[in-house]
Design a protein around this motif. Structure first.
Motif, PDB file in Angstrom:
ATOM      1  N   GLY A 322      32.360  51.577  35.754  1.00 55.16           N
ATOM      2  CA  GLY A 322      31.001  51.473  36.240  1.00 55.16           C
ATOM      3  C   GLY A 322      30.321  50.267  35.639  1.00 55.16           C
ATOM      4  N   THR A 323      29.022  50.158  35.875  1.00 56.06           N
ATOM      5  CA  THR A 323      28.273  48.999  35.385  1.00 56.06           C
ATOM      6  C   THR A 323      27.028  49.384  34.600  1.00 56.06           C
ATOM      7  OG1 THR A 323      26.857  48.826  37.343  1.00 56.06           O
ATOM      8  CG2 THR A 323      29.003  47.705  37.434  1.00 56.06           C
ATOM      9  N   ASP A 324      26.614  50.653  34.660  1.00 53.83           N
ATOM     10  CA  ASP A 324      25.376  51.107  34.023  1.00 53.83           C
ATOM     11  C   ASP A 324      24.164  50.382  34.573  1.00 53.83           C
ATOM     12  OD1 ASP A 324      24.497  53.083  32.236  1.00 53.83           O
ATOM     13  OD2 ASP A 324      24.189  51.646  30.612  1.00 53.83           O
ATOM     14  N   GLY A 325      24.297  49.788  35.764  1.00 57.09           N
ATOM     15  CA  GLY A 325      23.193  49.066  36.380  1.00 57.09           C
ATOM     16  C   GLY A 325      23.063  47.617  35.958  1.00 57.09           C
ATOM     17  N   MET A 326      23.972  47.143  35.111  1.00 58.35           N
ATOM     18  CA  MET A 326      23.913  45.743  34.686  1.00 58.35           C
ATOM     19  C   MET A 326      24.137  44.801  35.870  1.00 58.35           C
ATOM     20  SD  MET A 326      23.508  45.231  31.296  1.00 58.35           S
ATOM     21  CE  MET A 326      24.423  43.737  30.901  1.00 58.35           C
ATOM     22  N   THR A 327      24.991  45.212  36.790  1.00 58.48           N
ATOM     23  CA  THR A 327      25.345  44.437  37.969  1.00 58.48           C
ATOM     24  C   THR A 327      25.951  45.402  38.964  1.00 58.48           C
ATOM     25  OG1 THR A 327      26.705  42.592  38.794  1.00 58.48           O
ATOM     26  CG2 THR A 327      27.645  43.921  37.048  1.00 58.48           C
ATOM     27  N   TYR A 328      26.092  44.983  40.212  1.00 53.36           N
ATOM     28  CA  TYR A 328      26.898  45.756  41.160  1.00 53.36           C
ATOM     29  C   TYR A 328      28.036  44.897  41.685  1.00 53.36           C
ATOM     30  CZ  TYR A 328      23.874  49.564  40.401  1.00 53.36           C
ATOM     31  OH  TYR A 328      23.221  50.588  39.769  1.00 53.36           O
ATOM     32  N   ASP A 329      28.346  43.867  40.911  1.00 53.34           N
ATOM     33  CA  ASP A 329      29.495  43.004  41.153  1.00 53.34           C
ATOM     34  C   ASP A 329      30.666  43.570  40.363  1.00 53.34           C
ATOM     35  OD1 ASP A 329      31.432  41.027  41.161  1.00 53.34           O
ATOM     36  OD2 ASP A 329      30.003  39.381  40.905  1.00 53.34           O
ATOM     37  N   MET A 330      31.514  44.334  41.017  1.00 51.88           N
ATOM     38  CA  MET A 330      32.592  45.012  40.314  1.00 51.88           C
ATOM     39  C   MET A 330      33.692  44.062  39.869  1.00 51.88           C
ATOM     40  SD  MET A 330      31.389  47.917  39.960  1.00 51.88           S
ATOM     41  CE  MET A 330      32.805  48.540  39.043  1.00 51.88           C
ATOM     42  N   LEU A 331      33.803  42.915  40.506  1.00 58.20           N
ATOM     43  CA  LEU A 331      34.771  41.923  40.026  1.00 58.20           C
ATOM     44  C   LEU A 331      34.303  41.325  38.700  1.00 58.20           C
ATOM     45  CD1 LEU A 331      35.703  40.161  43.381  1.00 58.20           C
ATOM     46  CD2 LEU A 331      37.113  41.747  42.051  1.00 58.20           C
ATOM     47  N   GLN A 332      33.003  41.149  38.554  1.00 59.37           N
ATOM     48  CA  GLN A 332      32.463  40.680  37.273  1.00 59.37           C
ATOM     49  C   GLN A 332      32.734  41.714  36.185  1.00 59.37           C
ATOM     50  OE1 GLN A 332      28.389  39.106  37.295  1.00 59.37           O
ATOM     51  NE2 GLN A 332      27.930  40.333  35.480  1.00 59.37           N
ATOM     52  N   GLU A 333      32.507  42.992  36.491  1.00 58.08           N
ATOM     53  CA  GLU A 333      32.742  44.044  35.506  1.00 58.08           C
ATOM     54  C   GLU A 333      34.223  44.149  35.171  1.00 58.08           C
ATOM     55  OE1 GLU A 333      30.657  46.778  33.038  1.00 58.08           O
ATOM     56  OE2 GLU A 333      29.843  45.471  34.609  1.00 58.08           O
ATOM     57  N   TYR A 334      35.050  43.965  36.181  1.00 59.08           N
ATOM     58  CA  TYR A 334      36.509  43.974  36.005  1.00 59.08           C
ATOM     59  C   TYR A 334      36.926  42.906  34.980  1.00 59.08           C
ATOM     60  CZ  TYR A 334      41.445  43.332  37.432  1.00 59.08           C
ATOM     61  OH  TYR A 334      42.816  43.210  37.455  1.00 59.08           O
ATOM     62  N   LYS A 335      36.418  41.706  35.157  1.00 60.12           N
ATOM     63  CA  LYS A 335      36.787  40.609  34.263  1.00 60.12           C
ATOM     64  C   LYS A 335      36.340  40.900  32.833  1.00 60.12           C
ATOM     65  CE  LYS A 335      36.121  37.459  38.169  1.00 60.12           C
ATOM     66  NZ  LYS A 335      37.450  36.943  38.457  1.00 60.12           N
ATOM     67  N   LEU A 397      50.709  34.762  45.570  1.00 61.71           N
ATOM     68  CA  LEU A 397      49.991  36.015  45.379  1.00 61.71           C
ATOM     69  C   LEU A 397      50.848  37.152  45.900  1.00 61.71           C
ATOM     70  CD1 LEU A 397      47.441  37.774  44.835  1.00 61.71           C
ATOM     71  CD2 LEU A 397      46.640  37.112  47.124  1.00 61.71           C
ATOM     72  N   SER A 398      51.000  38.197  45.073  1.00 57.14           N
ATOM     73  CA  SER A 398      51.838  39.323  45.472  1.00 57.14           C
ATOM     74  C   SER A 398      51.276  40.602  44.872  1.00 57.14           C
ATOM     75  CB  SER A 398      53.276  39.120  44.979  1.00 57.14           C
ATOM     76  OG  SER A 398      53.313  39.160  43.554  1.00 57.14           O
ATOM     77  N   ALA A 399      51.873  41.722  45.263  1.00 58.58           N
ATOM     78  CA  ALA A 399      51.457  43.002  44.694  1.00 58.58           C
ATOM     79  C   ALA A 399      51.661  43.013  43.186  1.00 58.58           C
ATOM     80  CB  ALA A 399      52.234  44.138  45.347  1.00 58.58           C
ATOM     81  N   GLY A 400      52.656  42.307  42.704  1.00 57.14           N
ATOM     82  CA  GLY A 400      52.978  42.305  41.281  1.00 57.14           C
ATOM     83  C   GLY A 400      52.010  41.517  40.423  1.00 57.14           C
ATOM     84  N   ASN A 401      51.381  40.492  41.003  1.00 55.04           N
ATOM     85  CA  ASN A 401      50.479  39.679  40.174  1.00 55.04           C
ATOM     86  C   ASN A 401      49.028  39.743  40.620  1.00 55.04           C
ATOM     87  OD1 ASN A 401      50.216  37.918  42.395  1.00 55.04           O
ATOM     88  ND2 ASN A 401      51.624  36.392  41.575  1.00 55.04           N
ATOM     89  N   LEU A 402      48.700  40.683  41.518  1.00 51.65           N
ATOM     90  CA  LEU A 402      47.322  40.810  41.998  1.00 51.65           C
ATOM     91  C   LEU A 402      46.314  40.998  40.870  1.00 51.65           C
ATOM     92  CD1 LEU A 402      45.250  41.057  44.276  1.00 51.65           C
ATOM     93  CD2 LEU A 402      45.864  43.485  44.464  1.00 51.65           C
ATOM     94  N   PRO A 403      46.586  41.814  39.827  1.00 56.25           N
ATOM     95  CA  PRO A 403      45.574  41.971  38.770  1.00 56.25           C
ATOM     96  C   PRO A 403      45.136  40.661  38.128  1.00 56.25           C
ATOM     97  CG  PRO A 403      47.262  43.664  38.572  1.00 56.25           C
ATOM     98  CD  PRO A 403      47.749  42.705  39.614  1.00 56.25           C
ATOM     99  N   TRP A 404      46.054  39.723  38.005  1.00 57.83           N
ATOM    100  CA  TRP A 404      45.727  38.461  37.346  1.00 57.83           C
ATOM    101  C   TRP A 404      45.028  37.493  38.295  1.00 57.83           C
ATOM    102  CZ3 TRP A 404      49.786  41.623  36.571  1.00 57.83           C
ATOM    103  CH2 TRP A 404      49.896  42.172  35.271  1.00 57.83           C
ATOM    104  N   HIS A 405      45.305  37.588  39.591  1.00 59.78           N
ATOM    105  CA  HIS A 405      44.526  36.813  40.557  1.00 59.78           C
ATOM    106  C   HIS A 405      43.094  37.328  40.612  1.00 59.78           C
ATOM    107  CE1 HIS A 405      47.179  33.915  42.610  1.00 59.78           C
ATOM    108  NE2 HIS A 405      48.155  34.748  42.264  1.00 59.78           N
ATOM    109  N   LEU A 406      42.902  38.643  40.500  1.00 60.01           N
ATOM    110  CA  LEU A 406      41.546  39.183  40.464  1.00 60.01           C
ATOM    111  C   LEU A 406      40.809  38.710  39.218  1.00 60.01           C
ATOM    112  CD1 LEU A 406      42.050  42.891  41.607  1.00 60.01           C
ATOM    113  CD2 LEU A 406      41.119  40.994  42.939  1.00 60.01           C
ATOM    114  N   GLN A 407      41.516  38.631  38.106  1.00 58.10           N
ATOM    115  CA  GLN A 407      40.893  38.226  36.859  1.00 58.10           C
ATOM    116  C   GLN A 407      40.544  36.748  36.831  1.00 58.10           C
ATOM    117  OE1 GLN A 407      39.810  39.956  34.304  1.00 58.10           O
ATOM    118  NE2 GLN A 407      39.213  38.175  33.091  1.00 58.10           N
ATOM    119  N   PHE A 408      41.447  35.904  37.274  1.00 57.40           N
ATOM    120  CA  PHE A 408      41.280  34.466  37.073  1.00 57.40           C
ATOM    121  C   PHE A 408      40.977  33.679  38.340  1.00 57.40           C
ATOM    122  CE2 PHE A 408      44.196  35.934  33.660  1.00 57.40           C
ATOM    123  CZ  PHE A 408      43.370  35.656  32.569  1.00 57.40           C
TER     124      PHE A 408
END
Length: 455
Positions: A322-335, A397-408
């Motif tokens: 979640g974000t606690d209301g800090m943002t509703y940009d979940m990619l930002q919270e993910y990073k 980009l693949s299923a195996g490296n998707l988490p790192w593409h989302l991060q960076f």
């Protein structure tokens, strides 16, 4: 009356809500009404459904809408607001000098506009489902209807609750109890697929035994009237050390033990934060099958610490993001979450896959449970919550490296189109859900001085 048919194709379908992650290239999603009916190759879907409205993804990623599992819309009016005292030096002072003053300054219009501002931000960030935890002590009765009005106007799937607390007196507590039960009855009777409800509690240290008992009994009564309904509590737990200290001093047991013994915890309950939970309390969450939602940006902003969510996940606890209301940009919270656990553990190996599971798998699991249908997956029978992500990867980009593409790589600015329940809310980065963003911001800004004056 025939339901609207929508075909989104000529993209890469990325289904992330269940294991394993799957990629389907040159593919699409066929939607009827608010439900995904078919996922498959573009040529096959176009041949079978020529009558459907067509959205060409132009090679973009076709992904499930993102989910925020804990937030507070009313915090919007804190943005840029000056405090009346010295800056708070600890979490309890933050509550006393900021949030418990701001929530008392809110009325109907500010409650509505704060929600609408954040719904717009959510749509632009590809967030299609939000679990909100509201407080407005001088505007309790009807407050959840006001937020629901904003939710339906914006078109975003929303679970709402009101924060019961004793800090505003017995009458305020009872009004909060009544607002939760009333809104639960509304949701369970109307069966609007965009609305769900929970029974909000602030935290153990502001809810006494009498009020807590009343909340539990009223929720049990709702469950008795609606057998099988997934309705439970949404409560902050051990966000700061004070919550634990107060519980030990007052009830001679730690916070999670008190809530368990009172009948608050269980598979239909969400607890927020859990920063100061000890090993025994983590075991209590596991045994009761209680969901925990972590909010890393807020925990960092309040300097309360980092919860041991990686250990919780190892023990099988469902941990959402979640974000606690800090943002509703979940990619930002993910990073943010990805990085904070590496720093906190001094171990660069941790946090990556766990953060991906929180956002993509566990949030989908949480939303599916409380909305009573599959949410957060691109599969036949699932809710038609879809985003198009205009991300052009400079490396494979693949299923195996998707988490790192989302991060960076992927950012909220890459969200091109947002669809909830089959309704297109944003296309080509332009809102088309009937909301005038500039006008909403103008209204919110015009109201801010009166909110700040009442602070």
């Amino acid at each position: 009356m025939a339901q609207k048919e929508l075909l989104i194709a000529n993209g890469t379908v990325v289904s992330t809500g269940s294991d394993p992650v799957s990629f389907l290239y040159d593919a699409g999603v066929f939607i009827v009404g608010d439900t995904i009916k078919e996922v498959g190759p573009t040529s096959e879907l176009k041949g079978k459904h020529p009558q459907a409205e067509y959205i060409d993804a132009h090679g973009m990623l076709i992904m499930p809408g993102l989910i925020c599992a804990h937030g507070h819309f009313y915090g919007m009016y804190a943005r840029g607001m000056g405090l009346k005292d010295e800056p708070p030096s600890g979490f309890l002072e933050i509550l006393e000098r900021l949030w418990w003053r701001l929530d008392r300054a809110l009325g109907k219009e500010s409650t509505y506009l704060s929600a609408l501002v954040f719904y717009i931000a959510a749509i632009k960030a590809g967030t299609t489902t939000i679990f909100d935890h509201h407080a407005s002590p001088n505007y309790i009765a009807g407050s959840l209807d006001t937020i629901a009005e904003a939710a339906l106007k914006a078109g975003v799937r929303s679970s709402l609750c009101y924060e019961v607390t004793d800090r505003n007196g017995k009458e305020g507590a009872l009004q909060g109890v009544a607002e939760n039960t009333r809104f639960m009855e509304r949701c369970l009777t109307e069966n609007n697929p965009l609305l769900a409800s929970a029974f909000g509690l602030h935290a153990s240290f502001t809810v006494g035994d009498e009020t807590l008992s009343r909340c539990v009994s009223d929720l049990q009564a709702v469950r008795a009237r609606h057998p099988g309904a997934h309705v439970g509590f949404h409560v902050h737990v051990a966000e700061g050390q004070h919550d634990e200290d107060h519980s030990l001093k007052t009830w001679h047991k730690r916070t999670a033990a008190r809530l368990r013994d009172a009948g608050v915890l269980g598979p239909d309950t969400i607890v927020g934060h859990g920063v100061y939970l000890d090993d025994d309390e983590i075991e209590i969450l596991r045994q009761t099958q209680t969901t925990l939602v972590t909010n890393p940006e807020s925990n960092m902003n309040n300097a309360v610490g980092v919860p041991r969510v990686l250990k919780m996940m190892e023990k099988g606890i469902c941990v959402g993001l979640g974000t606690d209301g800090m943002t509703y940009d979940m990619l930002q919270e993910y990073k943010c979450n990805y990085l904070v656990h590496k720093l906190n553990s001094h171990d660069p190996r941790v946090g990556s896959c766990e953060t991906f599971r929180m956002l993509m798998n566990n949030n989908a699991r949480i939303a599916s449970h409380f909305f009573g249908r599959p949410v957060g997956r691109l599969e036949a029978g699932c809710a038609a919550d879809v985003i198009l992500v205009d991300y052009k990867p400079p490396t494979p980009l693949s299923a195996g490296n998707l988490p790192w593409h989302l991060q960076f790589g992927v950012a909220s600015a890459d969200i091109n189109t947002t669809i909830v329940a089959g309704r297109v809310l944003m296309r080509d980065r332009k809102l088309i859900n009937g909301l005038d963003e500039a006008d909403v911001m103008r209204q919110a800004k015009a109201l801010a001085p009166s909110v700040w004056a009442a602070f």
